[in-house]
Design a protein around this motif. Structure first.
Motif, PDB file in Angstrom:
ATOM      1  N   ASP A 199      -2.787   5.247  -6.018  1.00 40.48           N
ATOM      2  CA  ASP A 199      -1.595   4.802  -6.742  1.00 40.48           C
ATOM      3  C   ASP A 199      -1.199   3.391  -6.331  1.00 40.48           C
ATOM      4  O   ASP A 199      -1.478   2.947  -5.206  1.00 40.48           O
ATOM      5  CB  ASP A 199      -0.415   5.738  -6.454  1.00 40.48           C
ATOM      6  N   ILE A 242       4.134  -5.375  -5.127  1.00 40.77           N
ATOM      7  CA  ILE A 242       3.372  -4.237  -5.630  1.00 40.77           C
ATOM      8  C   ILE A 242       1.918  -4.373  -5.205  1.00 40.77           C
ATOM      9  O   ILE A 242       1.238  -5.350  -5.552  1.00 40.77           O
ATOM     10  CB  ILE A 242       3.463  -4.141  -7.163  1.00 40.77           C
ATOM     11  N   LEU A 299       0.267   6.601 -10.867  1.00 41.78           N
ATOM     12  CA  LEU A 299       1.058   5.366 -10.906  1.00 41.78           C
ATOM     13  C   LEU A 299       0.115   4.171 -10.839  1.00 41.78           C
ATOM     14  O   LEU A 299      -0.265   3.706  -9.760  1.00 41.78           O
ATOM     15  CB  LEU A 299       2.062   5.325  -9.750  1.00 41.78           C
ATOM     16  N   ALA A 318       3.619   0.545 -12.691  1.00 41.85           N
ATOM     17  CA  ALA A 318       4.540   0.128 -11.635  1.00 41.85           C
ATOM     18  C   ALA A 318       5.296  -1.130 -12.041  1.00 41.85           C
ATOM     19  O   ALA A 318       6.505  -1.255 -11.807  1.00 41.85           O
ATOM     20  CB  ALA A 318       3.779  -0.097 -10.336  1.00 41.85           C
TER      21      ALA A 318
END
Length: 644
Positions: free
Chosen positions: A228, A241, A281, A286
Motif C-alpha cells: 500500500d 506519500i 491503497l 492516496a
C-alpha cells in the motif's frame, strides 16, 4: 408546484431534484426566509440556522408577488446533516462478539434516532409565517431503523464459530503454484475478523493486515508482494506519500472462505488463492484523498504507573493510521474493537452507575476524549458522543467523551471534501491525537460557560450489622453536581456560520452512608424489616441509652430520629422518600462535627477555583477525579437524583 400549509408530508420527499414553491400568507413570510434565523433544538443541543442553509430561498416575480422556494436536494442534504449536528444516536447495526473462548455472541441491532425531514419542512414553514425575526423550533424526530437483520448475523455467527475451536492451515496458491502456509489460530481469527456491510447485506472477512507478517511470508515464494501507499509525517507535520507497488495479495473475503472450508476437512487444511494487481491503497488513490496537512491536534495527560495506561497505549496504537474518507462516518468502537484480555487490555478503573468500578479496558475514554477534542476543534460533524457522568479535571470542562462497548460510542462524520488521517501517539504520561486533511479553511471557536445548577449527590447506603441502629456512619460525604453549557462556532471559507450549543450535566460523587439494615430506609438496597424494633421500642431504647450516658435529650435527639424514622417508615409511611432514616442521622452528624471543617475546605477550594477556572481548550495537569466545579456553584436546596 405549490405546497400549502398542512400539505401531505410525503409530497416533498417524492419531488427529487426539483424546486418546491410554498404559498405565502404574508409578505413578511418571504422576508423572513431571507433575513430571519431559525433556532433549532434537539437532544439538548441548540443550533442557529438561516433558512437559506436549509434550502429555503425567496423569489420575487415581475408582477410583484413573492414566494419561498425550497430546493429539495439542498434541503434533503441539509436535513440529513442535522442528525449529526444534534448528535442523534444512529441505528446500531448489530455486531458479533468473539471474545469468549469458543462461543460467538450475537449483539442484536437496535433503532436510533434521526431528524424527521418531512415534518421539519412543515415546522419551518409555520415558523417563517409568524413574521418573527427569530423562530424557535423543537426539531421533530423519527426512528432510525437498522438495516442489518438478526438472521444475517446469526448466519455469519454459525460460519465463524467452528474457527474458534481449533487452528486451521491455509496454503497460498497462485496460478497453479503453491507458496507458504498460514496457520490461523482461534486468536488470529478473533484479531482479524470483521464485518463488511453493504446496505442491508452483511458479509465477513479476515483482515490480512491484522495477521502480521504471516501473510507476507506466505506470498513471497510466489513473487513480489503488493504494498500500500503510505503517509509519512515529518517533524514539521508535513505529509509525504511513499508510493505503492503492484504485486500479490490476499483478500479478506478469500481468507474467510478458505478458513471455513479448511474447518470442514479432516486435516483442517485448504488452499487460498492469491491475486496480482494494485494494492488496496494505491498511490493515485492516496493522492486523490486530498490530505494536505494538519487540521487539529490535542493532548491530555495522565499519571504514570497505573493499569489504565496500558489500555490508553493499546487503544492509541489501534487508532493510529485510520483514514476516514470524505462524507464517511468514523466509529471509534468499530476501529479499536471490543476491549478484552485476549486482545491485550487489562482491568482498570472506570465509571459505572456513577461510581468507580474495575472493567477491562478502563482508561480508553481518555483516548476518546483526546480524539473528540481534536475533531471538535477541526470542526467536523459530531454524530455520537456522550460525556462522563462525573467530571475529571484531566479533561476540558464539558468537552470530553466516554467510551464503552458497544455503546456509548464516539462517532463523527467527515463533512469536508478531503479524507482525514488519524495519527495517535503516546508518551509515558500523555496521549496526543493529530488529524490531517483539508477542512477548506474553516475556523472553529469553542465557548464554555461558567458552571451552574448545582445538585445534591445521590445517597448510597451500605448495610452494616455491626453498627448500632441509632448510629449510622458517614463513609463519604459526596460532592455536588453541576451543569455547564458548551458551544462551538464554525465559520466556513465562504463566510457561512454554524453555531452549536448543548448543556452537559455532571453528577456529584455519591454520598455513602453505612447503617444497620434496620436503619436503612425502605426501598433502598440493604433495607431490613424482619426482626427490627418497633418505633416505640426504639424510642424507649434510645431514652434508656441517654439516661445511662447522662446526656440531655437535645444532645441525643439526632441519633434517636434515625432509627425511629426508619422503623416508623415500615409501619406508617409507605410513600415517603427513602432518605429520612439514616440520612437524617448523617445530616445531624454533619452539622455536629463537620461545619467548621466543611466551611474551611470550601473556602480553600473556592479560592483555588477563582484562580484556576476551567478553560475549554487547556491541557489538563491532574488525574484525580474533579468532584466539584472549579467555579464553585452557589448552594442550591433543590435535589435531583442523578442517573448512573
Amino acid at each position: 408546484m405549490v405546497i400549502r400549509k398542512g400539505v401531505s408530508k410525503t409530497a416533498l420527499s417524492t419531488l427529487l431534484g426539483v424546486c418546491v414553491h410554498i404559498a405565502l400568507p404574508t409578505a413578511s413570510f418571504a422576508d423572513n426566509a431571507q433575513h430571519s434565523t431559525l433556532v433549532l433544538s434537539a437532544n439538548g443541543i441548540t443550533a442557529q440556522i438561516p433558512p437559506a442553509d436549509l434550502g429555503f430561498t425567496t423569489v420575487y416575480t415581475s408582477a410583484g408577488s413573492t414566494s419561498v422556494v425550497v430546493n429539495h436536494d439542498a434541503y434533503t442534504s441539509a436535513c440529513e446533516a442535522l442528525s449529526d449536528q444534534f448528535a442523534l444516536l444512529p441505528a446500531f447495526e448489530g455486531d458479533l462478539d468473539l471474545s469468549d473462548d469458543n462461543q460467538v455472541e450475537v449483539i442484536a441491532p437496535t433503532p436510533g434516532q434521526t431528524v424527521d425531514c418531512d415534518a421539519l419542512v412543515i415546522a419551518v414553514e409555520r415558523a417563517l409565517a409568524t413574521g418573527n425575526e427569530q423562530s424557535e423550533i423543537e426539531v421533530p424526530l423519527a426512528a432510525d431503523e437498522p438495516q442489518t437483520s438478526v438472521a444475517a448475523l446469526d448466519h455469519i455467527a454459525a460460519q465463524v464459530s467452528p474457527l474458534l475451536n481449533q487452528p486451521v492451515t491455509l496454503v497460498v496458491e497462485f496460478e497453479g503454484q503453491f507458496g507458504g502456509t498460514i496457520v490461523l489460530t482461534p486468536d488470529d481469527v478473533r484479531a482479524s475478523f470483521q464485518l463488511r456491510r453493504f446496505g442491508e447485506f452483511v458479509t465477513a472477512e479476515l483482515a490480512p493486515s491484522a495477521l502480521g507478517r504471516s501473510v507476507v511470508n506466505a506470498l513471497k515464494p510466489l513473487g513480489d508482494v503488493a504494498r500500500d501507499a503510505e503517509f509519512v509525517i515529518g517533524t514539521d507535520d508535513r505529509i509525504q506519500i511513499v508510493p505503492s507497488s503492484r504485486g500479490l495479495s490476499l483478500s479478506g473475503a478469500s481468507l474467510f472462505a478458505s478458513a471455513q472450508q479448511a474447518g470442514k476437512t479432516p486435516d483442517k487444511k485448504a488452499a487460498v488463492s492469491a491475486s496480482k494487481g494494485d494494492p488496496v491503497l494505491g498511490t493515485a488513490k492516496a493522492e486523490s484523498l486530498g490530505i494536505k496537512g494538519i487540521v487539529a491536534s490535542f493532548s491530555t495527560k495522565y499519571p504514570t504507573g497505573q493499569q489504565r495506561v496500558t489500555n490508553i497505549h493499546k487503544a492509541a496504537a489501534l487508532l493510529d493510521g485510520a483514514i476516514c474518507e470524505a462524507g464517511s462516518r468514523f466509529s471509534m468502537n468499530q476501529r479499536i474493537g471490543k476491549r478484552t484480555k485476549k486482545r491485550g487490555f487489562v482491568l482498570a478503573p472506570s465509571i459505572g452507575e456513577g461510581t468507580i468500578v474495575e472493567t477491562v479496558g478502563g482508561g480508553v475514554s481518555q483516548v476518546a476524549t483526546t480524539f473528540y477534542n481534536a475533531v471538535f476543534d477541526a470542526g467536523y460533524a459530531i454524530v455520537s458522543r456522550k460525556p462522563h457522568t462525573r467530571y475529571f479535571d484531566r479533561y476540558p470542562l464539558g468537552v470530553e467523551a466516554t467510551l464503552s462497548w458497544p455503546r456509548p460510542d464516539f462517532v463523527f462524520r467527515n463533512d469536508s471534501k478531503a479524507a482525514v488521517l488519524v495519527k495517535a501517539s503516546v508518551t509515558e504520561d500523555s496521549v496526543t491525537i493529530k488529524l490531517y486533511g483539508d477542512t477548506g479553511g474553516r475556523k472553529v471557536t469553542r465557548n464554555v460557560s461558567k458552571t451552574f445548577a448545582p445538585t445534591d449527590p445521590r445517597i448510597d447506603y451500605e448495610p452494616d450489622d455491626t453498627l448500632p441502629i441509632q448510629k449510622p456512619k458517614i463513609k463519604d460525604h459526596g460532592t455536588k453536581g453541576f451543569s455547564v453549557k458548551v458551544g462551538r462556532d464554525v465559520v466556513f471559507a465562504d463566510g457561512t456560520k454554524k453555531h452549536e450549543e448543548r448543556t452537559v450535566v455532571y453528577h456529584g460523587k455519591p454520598r455513602v452512608i453505612a447503617a444497620h439494615p434496620c436503619a436503612i430506609p425502605k426501598g433502598e438496597k440493604g433495607h431490613r424489616k424482619k426482626g427490627c424494633p418497633k418505633p416505640e421500642e426504639l424510642a424507649a431504647l434510645e431514652t434508656a441509652t441517654e439516661s445511662e450516658k447522662g446526656t440531655s435529650k437535645a444532645d441525643g435527639s439526632a441519633e434517636s430520629k434515625v432509627a425511629v424514622s426508619a422503623a416508623s417508615k415500615d409501619k406508617t409511611d409507605k410513600d415517603a422518600k427513602p432518605e429520612s432514616a439514616a440520612n437524617d442521622k448523617a445530616k445531624a452528624a454533619d452539622s455536629a462535627g463537620q461545619d467548621k471543617a466543611d466551611k474551611s475546605a470550601k473556602a480553600d477550594k473556592s479560592a483555588k477555583a477563582d484562580k484556576t477556572a476551567p478553560d475549554a481548550g487547556k491541557k489538563a495537569k491532574s488525574d484525580k477525579p474533579k468532584d466539584k466545579p472549579k467555579d464553585k456553584p452557589k448552594k442550591d436546596k433543590g435535589k435531583k437524583k442523578p442517573k448512573g
